[in-house]
Design a protein around this motif. Structure first.
Motif, PDB file in Angstrom:
ATOM      1  N   ASP A 166      -1.266  15.053  -1.865  1.00  0.00           N
ATOM      2  CA  ASP A 166      -0.962  16.087  -2.779  1.00  0.00           C
ATOM      3  C   ASP A 166      -0.359  17.347  -2.100  1.00  0.00           C
ATOM      4  O   ASP A 166      -0.939  17.766  -1.144  1.00  0.00           O
ATOM      5  CB  ASP A 166      -2.290  16.673  -3.516  1.00  0.00           C
ATOM      6  CG  ASP A 166      -2.862  15.573  -4.374  1.00  0.00           C
ATOM      7  OD1 ASP A 166      -2.168  14.702  -4.925  1.00  0.00           O
ATOM      8  OD2 ASP A 166      -4.194  15.549  -4.356  1.00  0.00           O
ATOM      9  N   HIS A 178       1.621  14.910  -6.995  1.00  0.00           N
ATOM     10  CA  HIS A 178       0.729  13.844  -6.584  1.00  0.00           C
ATOM     11  C   HIS A 178       1.508  12.617  -6.179  1.00  0.00           C
ATOM     12  O   HIS A 178       2.211  12.130  -6.875  1.00  0.00           O
ATOM     13  CB  HIS A 178      -0.378  13.286  -7.739  1.00  0.00           C
ATOM     14  CG  HIS A 178      -1.010  14.550  -8.309  1.00  0.00           C
ATOM     15  ND1 HIS A 178      -2.375  14.697  -7.906  1.00  0.00           N
ATOM     16  CD2 HIS A 178      -0.883  15.369  -9.177  1.00  0.00           C
ATOM     17  CE1 HIS A 178      -2.784  15.881  -8.395  1.00  0.00           C
ATOM     18  NE2 HIS A 178      -1.821  16.108  -9.134  1.00  0.00           N
ATOM     19  N   HIS A 179       1.779  12.614  -4.919  1.00  0.00           N
ATOM     20  CA  HIS A 179       2.757  11.756  -4.027  1.00  0.00           C
ATOM     21  C   HIS A 179       2.156  10.460  -3.635  1.00  0.00           C
ATOM     22  O   HIS A 179       0.844  10.401  -3.375  1.00  0.00           O
ATOM     23  CB  HIS A 179       3.217  12.302  -2.681  1.00  0.00           C
ATOM     24  CG  HIS A 179       4.067  13.494  -2.844  1.00  0.00           C
ATOM     25  ND1 HIS A 179       3.852  14.772  -3.459  1.00  0.00           N
ATOM     26  CD2 HIS A 179       5.439  13.760  -2.394  1.00  0.00           C
ATOM     27  CE1 HIS A 179       4.677  15.510  -3.284  1.00  0.00           C
ATOM     28  NE2 HIS A 179       5.677  14.928  -2.675  1.00  0.00           N
ATOM     29  N   TRP A 180       2.694   9.276  -4.177  1.00  0.00           N
ATOM     30  CA  TRP A 180       2.232   7.789  -3.547  1.00  0.00           C
ATOM     31  C   TRP A 180       3.481   7.250  -3.102  1.00  0.00           C
ATOM     32  O   TRP A 180       4.292   7.240  -3.530  1.00  0.00           O
ATOM     33  CB  TRP A 180       1.725   7.215  -4.858  1.00  0.00           C
ATOM     34  CG  TRP A 180       0.634   7.577  -5.651  1.00  0.00           C
ATOM     35  CD1 TRP A 180       0.515   8.575  -6.265  1.00  0.00           C
ATOM     36  CD2 TRP A 180      -0.621   7.092  -5.036  1.00  0.00           C
ATOM     37  NE1 TRP A 180      -0.943   9.081  -6.524  1.00  0.00           N
ATOM     38  CE2 TRP A 180      -1.588   8.101  -5.824  1.00  0.00           C
ATOM     39  CE3 TRP A 180      -1.429   6.487  -4.221  1.00  0.00           C
ATOM     40  CZ2 TRP A 180      -2.834   8.128  -5.915  1.00  0.00           C
ATOM     41  CZ3 TRP A 180      -2.808   6.152  -4.209  1.00  0.00           C
ATOM     42  CH2 TRP A 180      -3.534   6.806  -5.051  1.00  0.00           C
ATOM     43  N   CYS A 181       3.173   7.233  -1.475  1.00  0.00           N
ATOM     44  CA  CYS A 181       4.470   6.950  -0.579  1.00  0.00           C
ATOM     45  C   CYS A 181       4.427   5.689   0.050  1.00  0.00           C
ATOM     46  O   CYS A 181       3.206   5.201   0.616  1.00  0.00           O
ATOM     47  CB  CYS A 181       4.829   8.175   0.270  1.00  0.00           C
ATOM     48  SG  CYS A 181       4.891   9.688  -0.557  1.00  0.00           S
ATOM     49  N   LYS A 182       5.533   4.885   0.386  1.00  0.00           N
ATOM     50  CA  LYS A 182       5.531   3.830   1.289  1.00  0.00           C
ATOM     51  C   LYS A 182       6.712   3.628   1.860  1.00  0.00           C
ATOM     52  O   LYS A 182       7.892   4.221   1.204  1.00  0.00           O
ATOM     53  CB  LYS A 182       5.077   2.410   0.389  1.00  0.00           C
ATOM     54  CG  LYS A 182       6.144   2.107  -0.497  1.00  0.00           C
ATOM     55  CD  LYS A 182       5.784   0.716  -0.768  1.00  0.00           C
ATOM     56  CE  LYS A 182       6.788  -0.085  -1.684  1.00  0.00           C
ATOM     57  NZ  LYS A 182       6.345  -1.341  -2.114  1.00  0.00           N
ATOM     58  N   GLU A 235       0.842  -1.324  -0.148  1.00  0.00           N
ATOM     59  CA  GLU A 235      -0.076   0.130  -0.227  1.00  0.00           C
ATOM     60  C   GLU A 235       0.889   1.036  -0.041  1.00  0.00           C
ATOM     61  O   GLU A 235       1.984   1.246   0.629  1.00  0.00           O
ATOM     62  CB  GLU A 235      -0.812  -0.006   1.136  1.00  0.00           C
ATOM     63  CG  GLU A 235      -1.964   1.008   1.286  1.00  0.00           C
ATOM     64  CD  GLU A 235      -3.123   1.021   0.224  1.00  0.00           C
ATOM     65  OE1 GLU A 235      -3.718   1.881  -0.206  1.00  0.00           O
ATOM     66  OE2 GLU A 235      -3.361  -0.223  -0.197  1.00  0.00           O
ATOM     67  N   ARG A 236       0.575   2.130  -0.871  1.00  0.00           N
ATOM     68  CA  ARG A 236       1.342   3.641  -0.798  1.00  0.00           C
ATOM     69  C   ARG A 236       0.224   4.729  -0.391  1.00  0.00           C
ATOM     70  O   ARG A 236      -0.986   4.502  -1.024  1.00  0.00           O
ATOM     71  CB  ARG A 236       1.561   3.832  -2.317  1.00  0.00           C
ATOM     72  CG  ARG A 236       2.813   3.146  -2.579  1.00  0.00           C
ATOM     73  CD  ARG A 236       3.431   3.747  -3.979  1.00  0.00           C
ATOM     74  NE  ARG A 236       4.430   2.782  -4.420  1.00  0.00           N
ATOM     75  CZ  ARG A 236       6.034   3.136  -4.039  1.00  0.00           C
ATOM     76  NH1 ARG A 236       6.213   3.939  -3.385  1.00  0.00           N
ATOM     77  NH2 ARG A 236       6.779   2.391  -4.452  1.00  0.00           N
ATOM     78  N   CYS A 251       8.551   8.153  -2.355  1.00  0.00           N
ATOM     79  CA  CYS A 251       7.218   8.714  -2.805  1.00  0.00           C
ATOM     80  C   CYS A 251       7.477   8.785  -4.409  1.00  0.00           C
ATOM     81  O   CYS A 251       8.637   9.323  -4.680  1.00  0.00           O
ATOM     82  CB  CYS A 251       7.110  10.094  -2.167  1.00  0.00           C
ATOM     83  SG  CYS A 251       6.791  10.339  -0.578  1.00  0.00           S
ATOM     84  N   ASP A 298      -3.339  12.546 -11.001  1.00  0.00           N
ATOM     85  CA  ASP A 298      -3.803  11.261 -10.266  1.00  0.00           C
ATOM     86  C   ASP A 298      -4.596  10.143 -11.352  1.00  0.00           C
ATOM     87  O   ASP A 298      -5.106   9.169 -11.050  1.00  0.00           O
ATOM     88  CB  ASP A 298      -4.533  11.432  -9.356  1.00  0.00           C
ATOM     89  CG  ASP A 298      -4.073  12.046  -7.972  1.00  0.00           C
ATOM     90  OD1 ASP A 298      -2.826  11.463  -7.650  1.00  0.00           O
ATOM     91  OD2 ASP A 298      -4.544  12.524  -7.058  1.00  0.00           O
ATOM     92  N   HIS A 314      -1.316   8.259  -0.267  1.00  0.00           N
ATOM     93  CA  HIS A 314      -1.508   9.446  -1.174  1.00  0.00           C
ATOM     94  C   HIS A 314      -1.699  10.754  -0.439  1.00  0.00           C
ATOM     95  O   HIS A 314      -2.396  10.810   0.192  1.00  0.00           O
ATOM     96  CB  HIS A 314      -2.647   9.040  -2.235  1.00  0.00           C
ATOM     97  CG  HIS A 314      -2.712  10.230  -3.004  1.00  0.00           C
ATOM     98  ND1 HIS A 314      -4.060  11.134  -3.035  1.00  0.00           N
ATOM     99  CD2 HIS A 314      -2.191  10.634  -4.413  1.00  0.00           C
ATOM    100  CE1 HIS A 314      -3.695  11.847  -4.012  1.00  0.00           C
ATOM    101  NE2 HIS A 314      -2.881  11.766  -4.796  1.00  0.00           N
TER     102      HIS A 314
END
Length: 167
Positions: free
Chosen positions: A36, A50-54, A31-32, A63, A69, A34
């Motif tokens: 902004d 638009h960040h998607w981080c884990k 899972e990342r 990220c 998106d 999310h």
């Protein structure tokens, strides 16, 4: 064309290595979170990143930053995020490539909330586990076309440039 050729060679060469990889395990799995943020792009501080981080190995948070998106949005940047302890363990030359996320918050990175003062941002960071630092690697400027052309480079969110005040 070059990328496709390299990918074909890498895929062909890694078939044996893939046999040792557990089923379903890959670096993109998991899972990342999310969120902004603004001020990340030098060409337009108001543009949303638009960040998607884990969390990843080594104690970092990684990220992937997209232009939007949308499912087909291009990847335009990567940001590595480190704790203050990790940042402090880096040599000074490497530290200059990183920015304070406390300063980033105080510079107005959250487009949905007014920017806190530097002191308020530092207090919020302390309350949530401590200050963090980011290394933002821009892959390309999507306003210059759809192809990821040009040199990747380390950039600083607006207001976090080297020499910016830190708490």
């Amino acid at each position: 064309m070059f990328v496709v050729s390299v990918a074909a060679v890498v895929l062909a060469a890694s078939t044996a290595a893939q046999d040792a990889t557990p089923t379903g395990a890959n670096p993109s799995a998991g899972e990342r979170g999310h969120f902004d943020l603004a001020i990340h792009f030098p060409w337009d501080p108001a543009a949303i990143a638009h960040h998607w981080c884990k969390p990843v190995a080594g104690g970092f948070v990684e990220c992937l930053i997209y232009a939007s998106d949308a499912p087909d949005a291009p990847l335009v940047a990567v940001e590595e995020v480190a704790s203050e302890a990790i940042y402090n363990s880096l040599d000074p030359a490497e530290q200059r490539r990183w920015h304070s996320n406390v300063v980033e918050a105080a510079a107005g990175s959250d487009p949905d909330h007014p920017a806190p003062s530097l002191e308020e941002a530092a207090a919020a960071a302390e309350k949530s586990g401590g200050a963090t630092y980011g290394k933002l690697i821009l892959l390309f400027d999507p306003t210059q076309g759809d192809l990821p052309t040009g040199e990747p480079r380390v950039v600083f969110p607006h207001g976090t440039e080297p020499g910016a005040p830190t708490p």
